[in-house]
Scaffold this motif. Structure first.
Motif, mmCIF file in Angstrom:
data_model
loop_
_atom_site.group_PDB
_atom_site.id
_atom_site.type_symbol
_atom_site.label_atom_id
_atom_site.label_comp_id
_atom_site.label_asym_id
_atom_site.label_seq_id
_atom_site.Cartn_x
_atom_site.Cartn_y
_atom_site.Cartn_z
ATOM 1 N N VAL A 17 0.832 -1.203 0.000
ATOM 2 C CA VAL A 17 0.000 0.000 0.000
ATOM 3 C C VAL A 17 0.869 1.256 0.000
ATOM 4 O O VAL A 17 0.607 2.225 -0.729
ATOM 5 C CB VAL A 17 -0.951 -0.002 1.222
ATOM 6 C CG1 VAL A 17 -1.624 1.355 1.385
ATOM 7 C CG2 VAL A 17 -1.997 -1.094 1.076
ATOM 8 N N THR A 20 2.451 1.843 -3.394
ATOM 9 C CA THR A 20 1.462 2.344 -4.350
ATOM 10 C C THR A 20 1.114 3.793 -4.064
ATOM 11 O O THR A 20 1.105 4.639 -4.985
ATOM 12 C CB THR A 20 0.193 1.478 -4.288
ATOM 13 O OG1 THR A 20 0.525 0.111 -4.519
ATOM 14 C CG2 THR A 20 -0.818 1.937 -5.327
ATOM 15 N N ALA A 21 0.825 4.102 -2.808
ATOM 16 C CA ALA A 21 0.462 5.467 -2.444
ATOM 17 C C ALA A 21 1.622 6.428 -2.687
ATOM 18 O O ALA A 21 1.431 7.550 -3.177
ATOM 19 C CB ALA A 21 0.031 5.523 -0.978
#
Length: 341
Positions: A17, A20-21
């Motif tokens: 996560v 990706t962020a």
């Protein structure tokens, strides 16, 4: 035993996560080679301290290591002060680097041994003992340095440890991974690992089984001291200077990493691989906040919120939702192969 570790699953998902962020908020720069190398270069010093915290918590008896960063700074200050008075970093970089490392490691061994002896034989509560030795180490570092930073310089071999690369990977990160693998192996495949975890999960059973409890506690805190001195060596190699108050926030961060990794405050359980992933995840979060242009106050808020959140997760065993095959952990004596590092 657990057939599947929920904390490991959560940490892997968290890293995905964050990657990706970070890529989204930075327009892809977050995943550039330069930024990945920068993050990897900053993980080892705090990661080594976090493994020390994990070992102290796992051995039980309210164990925790509050003196880690103070001992790391003392190791660097003592080594820089002593070695610089006899050797020149520019004239003989090889010998300077060698003796700097040896002196720093010796200070780490003595500091960790002091913690272990006080806790094992004087029965001082670990949190109070390491709080006291933390102040002792800080005071000693201040006296040795007169409260000023001590210049180490950039002798070739030492500089390479903190700033060099091997196959585009920071040498300090490779050193961190090697140390983590060695400790993970010891915890999983040796009697010491069995004694350490059993002492944390059920000290009475450990006592009745005839395990050398005092020796295990002393060895555990001595290893933690060595890890602190390794962190001090990397700090000195990266920053060229050492100072008694470097990394004042590292204590909270090291504890946060251990809690995120699922280490139980009551003792008896901890996995090195989870500590490594936790340290990486926290560094990735810090880097992403920098890309977002947020202040250090926001970062401290995020770390505090994470600490409270993972304490709640551990308290209510919410990670069990990610380990459906998990069975309750027993306190009976198991073979080392039945445990995970």
């Amino acid at each position: 035993m657990r057939t599947k570790d929920g904390h490991l699953t959560v940490l892997v998902a968290l890293i995905i996560v964050l990657m990706t962020a970070g890529a989204i908020v930075s327009g892809g720069n977050y995943l550039s080679l330069f930024n990945l190398q920068s993050m990897a270069g900053q993980v080892p010093e705090i990661g080594l301290l976090a493994i020390g915290v994990m070992l102290a918590m796992s051995v039980g008896n309210g164990g925790i290591e509050l003196s880690g960063i103070a001992l790391a700074n003392l190791s660097g200050v003592a080594a820089a002060t002593l070695v610089s008075s006899h050797l020149s970093a520019s004239a003989d970089p090889g010998m300077f680097s060698l003796f700097f490392i040896l002196v720093a490691l010796a200070v780490g061994v003595l500091g960790g041994l002091l913690n272990g002896l006080l806790i094992a034989y004087l029965k001082i509560t670990a949190i109070l003992c390491t709080l006291g030795t933390q102040m002792f180490f800080i005071g000693l570092a201040v006296v040795l340095s007169d409260g000023r930073s001590v210049r180490v310089g950039a002798p070739g071999p030492l500089y390479e440890i903190g700033n060099g690369y091997l196959l585009e990977i920071p040498i300090s990160f490779l050193l961190f991974i090697a140390v983590a693998c060695a400790i993970g192996f010891v915890l999983r495949y040796t009697p010491f690992g069995l004694w350490l975890m059993l002492n944390g999960s059920n000290p009475k059973a450990s006592e009745y089984a005839g395990f050398p409890q005092n020796k295990v506690i002393i060895a555990t805190y001595t290893v933690s001291g060595v890890l602190s001195s390794l962190a001090g060596i990397i700090i000195a190699a990266r920053t060229i200077n050492v100072k008694w108050d470097y990394g004042t926030s590292y204590l909270l961060v090291a504890i946060l990493i251990a809690v995120m990794a699922g280490v139980r405050p009551e003792g008896g359980y901890g996995r090195v691989v989870c500590v490594v992933l936790s340290a990486i995840a926290l560094q990735m979060m810090s880097s992403m906040l920098n890309f977002m242009g947020l202040s250090n106050f926001v970062r401290d808020f995020a770390w505090g919120a994470l600490l409270l959140g993972f304490l709640a997760i551990g308290r209510f065993r919410l990670t069990d939702f990610f380990s459906p095959q998990a069975r309750p952990v027993t306190t009976s004596v198991q073979s080392p192969q039945a445990r995970k590092p």
